[in-house]
Design a protein around this motif. Sequence first.
Motif, PDB file in Angstrom:
ATOM      1  N   ALA A 197     -61.157  -0.278  89.297  1.00 26.46           N
ATOM      2  CA  ALA A 197     -61.127   0.595  90.468  1.00 26.46           C
ATOM      3  C   ALA A 197     -60.210   1.801  90.277  1.00 26.46           C
ATOM      4  CB  ALA A 197     -60.710  -0.199  91.699  1.00 26.46           C
ATOM      5  N   ASP A 198     -59.121   1.640  89.510  1.00 29.55           N
ATOM      6  CA  ASP A 198     -58.208   2.788  89.382  1.00 29.55           C
ATOM      7  C   ASP A 198     -58.405   3.503  88.042  1.00 29.55           C
ATOM      8  OD1 ASP A 198     -57.170   0.984  87.626  1.00 29.55           O
ATOM      9  OD2 ASP A 198     -55.080   1.567  88.016  1.00 29.55           O
ATOM     10  N   ILE A 199     -59.622   3.458  87.553  1.00 29.39           N
ATOM     11  CA  ILE A 199     -59.880   3.980  86.206  1.00 29.39           C
ATOM     12  C   ILE A 199     -59.525   5.465  86.068  1.00 29.39           C
ATOM     13  CG2 ILE A 199     -62.341   4.427  86.671  1.00 29.39           C
ATOM     14  CD1 ILE A 199     -62.821   3.512  83.723  1.00 29.39           C
ATOM     15  N   ALA A 200     -59.762   6.258  87.122  1.00 30.53           N
ATOM     16  CA  ALA A 200     -59.520   7.701  87.009  1.00 30.53           C
ATOM     17  C   ALA A 200     -58.048   7.977  86.711  1.00 30.53           C
ATOM     18  CB  ALA A 200     -59.955   8.416  88.279  1.00 30.53           C
ATOM     19  N   SER A 201     -57.161   7.325  87.470  1.00 32.60           N
ATOM     20  CA  SER A 201     -55.745   7.594  87.214  1.00 32.60           C
ATOM     21  C   SER A 201     -55.299   6.933  85.915  1.00 32.60           C
ATOM     22  CB  SER A 201     -54.882   7.139  88.391  1.00 32.60           C
ATOM     23  OG  SER A 201     -55.230   5.830  88.751  1.00 32.60           O
ATOM     24  N   ALA A 202     -55.912   5.808  85.569  1.00 28.11           N
ATOM     25  CA  ALA A 202     -55.552   5.151  84.309  1.00 28.11           C
ATOM     26  C   ALA A 202     -55.895   6.045  83.115  1.00 28.11           C
ATOM     27  CB  ALA A 202     -56.273   3.815  84.194  1.00 28.11           C
ATOM     28  N   VAL A 203     -57.040   6.719  83.216  1.00 26.01           N
ATOM     29  CA  VAL A 203     -57.442   7.616  82.133  1.00 26.01           C
ATOM     30  C   VAL A 203     -56.435   8.760  82.002  1.00 26.01           C
ATOM     31  CG1 VAL A 203     -59.152   9.382  81.565  1.00 26.01           C
ATOM     32  CG2 VAL A 203     -59.894   7.054  82.081  1.00 26.01           C
ATOM     33  N   LEU A 204     -56.024   9.299  83.141  1.00 25.37           N
ATOM     34  CA  LEU A 204     -55.030  10.378  83.105  1.00 25.37           C
ATOM     35  C   LEU A 204     -53.731   9.882  82.476  1.00 25.37           C
ATOM     36  CD1 LEU A 204     -55.510  12.215  86.518  1.00 25.37           C
ATOM     37  CD2 LEU A 204     -56.276  12.893  84.233  1.00 25.37           C
ATOM     38  N   ARG A 205     -53.378   8.641  82.792  1.00 22.35           N
ATOM     39  CA  ARG A 205     -52.160   8.074  82.211  1.00 22.35           C
ATOM     40  C   ARG A 205     -52.282   7.960  80.691  1.00 22.35           C
ATOM     41  NH1 ARG A 205     -51.839   4.781  86.456  1.00 22.35           N
ATOM     42  NH2 ARG A 205     -52.822   3.019  85.389  1.00 22.35           N
ATOM     43  N   GLU A 206     -53.454   7.497  80.240  1.00 24.66           N
ATOM     44  CA  GLU A 206     -53.644   7.378  78.786  1.00 24.66           C
ATOM     45  C   GLU A 206     -53.506   8.750  78.117  1.00 24.66           C
ATOM     46  OE1 GLU A 206     -53.442   4.677  77.465  1.00 24.66           O
ATOM     47  OE2 GLU A 206     -54.568   3.091  78.463  1.00 24.66           O
ATOM     48  N   THR A 207     -54.069   9.761  78.757  1.00 23.75           N
ATOM     49  CA  THR A 207     -53.976  11.114  78.194  1.00 23.75           C
ATOM     50  C   THR A 207     -52.519  11.564  78.168  1.00 23.75           C
ATOM     51  OG1 THR A 207     -56.073  11.529  79.311  1.00 23.75           O
ATOM     52  CG2 THR A 207     -55.014  13.423  78.290  1.00 23.75           C
ATOM     53  N   ALA A 208     -51.820  11.339  79.294  1.00 24.59           N
ATOM     54  CA  ALA A 208     -50.416  11.766  79.370  1.00 24.59           C
ATOM     55  C   ALA A 208     -49.587  11.036  78.318  1.00 24.59           C
ATOM     56  CB  ALA A 208     -49.862  11.503  80.764  1.00 24.59           C
ATOM     57  N   ASN A 209     -49.866   9.752  78.123  1.00 20.59           N
ATOM     58  CA  ASN A 209     -49.127   8.999  77.111  1.00 20.59           C
ATOM     59  C   ASN A 209     -49.391   9.541  75.708  1.00 20.59           C
ATOM     60  OD1 ASN A 209     -48.041   7.390  79.050  1.00 20.59           O
ATOM     61  ND2 ASN A 209     -49.443   5.656  78.730  1.00 20.59           N
ATOM     62  N   LEU A 210     -50.628   9.874  75.456  1.00 15.76           N
ATOM     63  CA  LEU A 210     -50.963  10.476  74.158  1.00 15.76           C
ATOM     64  C   LEU A 210     -50.130  11.732  73.951  1.00 15.76           C
ATOM     65  CD1 LEU A 210     -52.810  10.982  71.636  1.00 15.76           C
ATOM     66  CD2 LEU A 210     -54.383  12.159  73.172  1.00 15.76           C
ATOM     67  N   HIS A 211     -50.104  12.588  74.961  1.00 15.62           N
ATOM     68  CA  HIS A 211     -49.367  13.850  74.840  1.00 15.62           C
ATOM     69  C   HIS A 211     -47.863  13.616  74.698  1.00 15.62           C
ATOM     70  CE1 HIS A 211     -52.829  16.301  76.829  1.00 15.62           C
ATOM     71  NE2 HIS A 211     -53.164  15.740  75.698  1.00 15.62           N
ATOM     72  N   ALA A 212     -47.386  12.527  75.340  1.00 15.04           N
ATOM     73  CA  ALA A 212     -45.945  12.263  75.300  1.00 15.04           C
ATOM     74  C   ALA A 212     -45.527  11.583  73.996  1.00 15.04           C
ATOM     75  CB  ALA A 212     -45.551  11.405  76.489  1.00 15.04           C
ATOM     76  N   GLY A 213     -46.501  11.266  73.155  1.00 15.63           N
ATOM     77  CA  GLY A 213     -46.138  10.706  71.858  1.00 15.63           C
ATOM     78  C   GLY A 213     -46.170   9.188  71.794  1.00 15.63           C
ATOM     79  N   ASP A 214     -46.778   8.548  72.775  1.00 12.57           N
ATOM     80  CA  ASP A 214     -46.933   7.085  72.754  1.00 12.57           C
ATOM     81  C   ASP A 214     -47.569   6.658  71.424  1.00 12.57           C
ATOM     82  OD1 ASP A 214     -47.406   4.466  74.525  1.00 12.57           O
ATOM     83  OD2 ASP A 214     -49.200   4.847  73.315  1.00 12.57           O
ATOM     84  N   GLU A 215     -46.923   5.686  70.763  1.00 16.06           N
ATOM     85  CA  GLU A 215     -47.328   5.366  69.394  1.00 16.06           C
ATOM     86  C   GLU A 215     -48.758   4.851  69.299  1.00 16.06           C
ATOM     87  OE1 GLU A 215     -44.880   2.843  66.814  1.00 16.06           O
ATOM     88  OE2 GLU A 215     -43.244   4.207  67.400  1.00 16.06           O
ATOM     89  N   THR A 216     -49.102   3.899  70.166  1.00 14.49           N
ATOM     90  CA  THR A 216     -50.451   3.329  70.108  1.00 14.49           C
ATOM     91  C   THR A 216     -51.500   4.419  70.316  1.00 14.49           C
ATOM     92  OG1 THR A 216     -49.442   1.494  71.289  1.00 14.49           O
ATOM     93  CG2 THR A 216     -51.844   1.432  70.998  1.00 14.49           C
ATOM     94  N   ASN A 217     -51.284   5.226  71.342  1.00 17.42           N
ATOM     95  CA  ASN A 217     -52.296   6.229  71.646  1.00 17.42           C
ATOM     96  C   ASN A 217     -52.401   7.290  70.554  1.00 17.42           C
ATOM     97  OD1 ASN A 217     -52.679   4.748  73.889  1.00 17.42           O
ATOM     98  ND2 ASN A 217     -52.406   6.426  75.369  1.00 17.42           N
TER      99      ASN A 217
END
Length: 657
Positions: A287-307
């Motif tokens: 149900a919260d996929i839209a914000s979860a996707v944004l979070r994944e993108t933000a984590n990628l940009h912030a340098g999250d290792e997995t992403n």
Amino acid sequence: MNTLAELRRRFAAALQPLTDQDLQPLVDMVRPSQDARHGDYQANCAMPLGKRLGQPPRQLAQQIVDGLDVAAFCHPPQIAGPGFINLTLRDDWLEKQLNAALTDPRLGIDQAADRRTYVIDYSAPNVAKPMHVGHIRSTVIGDALTRTLRFLGHRVISDNHIGDWGTQFGMIIYGYKHFLNPQAYREAPVQELARLYRLVNQLVEYHQGRAGLRAAQKRVAQLTEQLEAQREAPPRADPKEEKRAAKALKKTEHQVAAARHDLETLTGKLKQVETDGTLGPLARENADIASAVLRETANLHAGDETNRALWQEFLPYCLEDIDRIYRRLKVQFDDTLGESYYQDRLASVVSELQAKKIASHSDGAICVFLEGYQTPMIVQKQDGAFLYATTDLATIQYRQQTWRPDVILYVVDHRQSLHFQQLFATARRWGYDNIDFAHVQFGTVLGDDRRPFKTRAGTTVGLEGLLDEAVQRALAVVSQNDDLKETPELSPEDRQRIAEIVGIAALKYADLSQNRESDYIFSYDKMLALNGNTATYMQYAYARVRNIFVKGDVDRDRLHESGAVITLAHPAERALGLALIRLSEALEASLEDYRPNQITTYLFEMSEKYSTFYQECPVLKAQTAAQRASRLLLCDLTGRTLKLGLSLLGIEVVEKM
Ligand code: ARG
């Protein structure tokens, strides 16, 4: 040599002593004549100049002609009507140009006197999403400009500014973490990633749709209420007002219909997902996929290792996917520096803009306010995220440092015009005012229904499927054409190879021959027509020219070495000869405002002159050996002109068709 440009230079010299006003508009009035009876070129500048100076234009025309030095290539200029100056090229001069072109691999076309450095930013798809028909326009136009500029001696850096850092990666990362089919990924990673992208996108759209459902229902209710009120209003006494009310009623009726239609489409789409055995449960569970996707993108940009690691893993697959298309289109880039390449530079771009007082805080965001624009250009959001515009600014900085370009061209669709206006204005304020920026914008590719081109299923057409279909249809055209010959000459393999070239060419040419700013209706039948302004027609014309040499058993090298020359005796020979020396004019015209359709128009008109020549002037059965040789040379030059002109558009020819 560019004859038109040379004539204009001569006119400028002749006009100089007569006026101290800006000569350019007058000089631009020297043009090719529309009607051969008025000579080859015509100048209409005596009329406006006469008006300005208060002198009779015919008298001024005479003064211009007196000072005009064109005797080396024109007959004495003629003054006609109110003061037109008509110019006819001398046949001996034309023949000299043509014979010189014959011995020149560049066909007599000079390099530009002022050689510049161009960076061309084109194609630039957002990877990890399938490329669609819109991308073909940017790719094909950018490629044609690159080739033409290079041919004229400019230094060109083609740079594919791919979108490799956007939300689509948040989507596939989310998809990978939740919905991956590991076996499918091992076997065909690109397809599996595309599936994940589509799936996540569908789920995000579903939830966004649901979020918008209320608003859509409310809009219908409101408009319906308004409509009822309008219907119930008593008639007005004033007929003018009554008319106005009737008009307003009509308008509301349309709005109600549109709002109902939107609502129905939306509920239909939502239902489709909800009743789908796989999608329905997934939609409920995520149900919260839209914000979860944004979070994944933000984590990628912030340098999250997995992403980051996932992104590193996905990117080569995404690139391979678009490269397959480029290989088929035979398009190459010098660089592919996508958005991700600039990430380390964004923070310093923003602080530099702040230090120079170009950007400032506003509602928590950092913005560039520009005069004449209602909305500012945001370079950093409240949450710290950088934007598309920030990357584009960093890209300008990098390009300047790396290549010192005189010009940067952005071949991007017209919907981004505001972005580029603001970007260029900001860059100038930032100090990049020595670069000529241009947004080479283009319109939309439409379907038969005049809406953006889609397949019947309603999804935008994937580029690969489009290429396949064009080639498949080209195969039918090529086969049919060959079958109609007395003895068909193409093997099945030949047909297939030729169809690939003809199909891709048709697609490219259909796009390039449009005024780039217009929308155009996509039609396989039109683009593959054997008659008309199509690549197929040009390629066929080329193959026919070459066939003359086969039929007559003429060795071209020997012909050239024989000392034979082109002589223009018949009017159709002269008309063709005149067209042939004008390629250079078309090339330069196409670069003035970055319009490859100037080249297609030229090629089409030249081919028509060739058709007339071919009908009226027997070549292999010419009356004398000299005439036969001259005509063969004209055919040869026609073929080479077609081949060169098409090659600058990224289009190949075939020897047989
Ligand atoms: N990736 C962008 C898009 O698909 C186009 C990028 C154009 N180039 C640029 N420098 N902004 O909309």
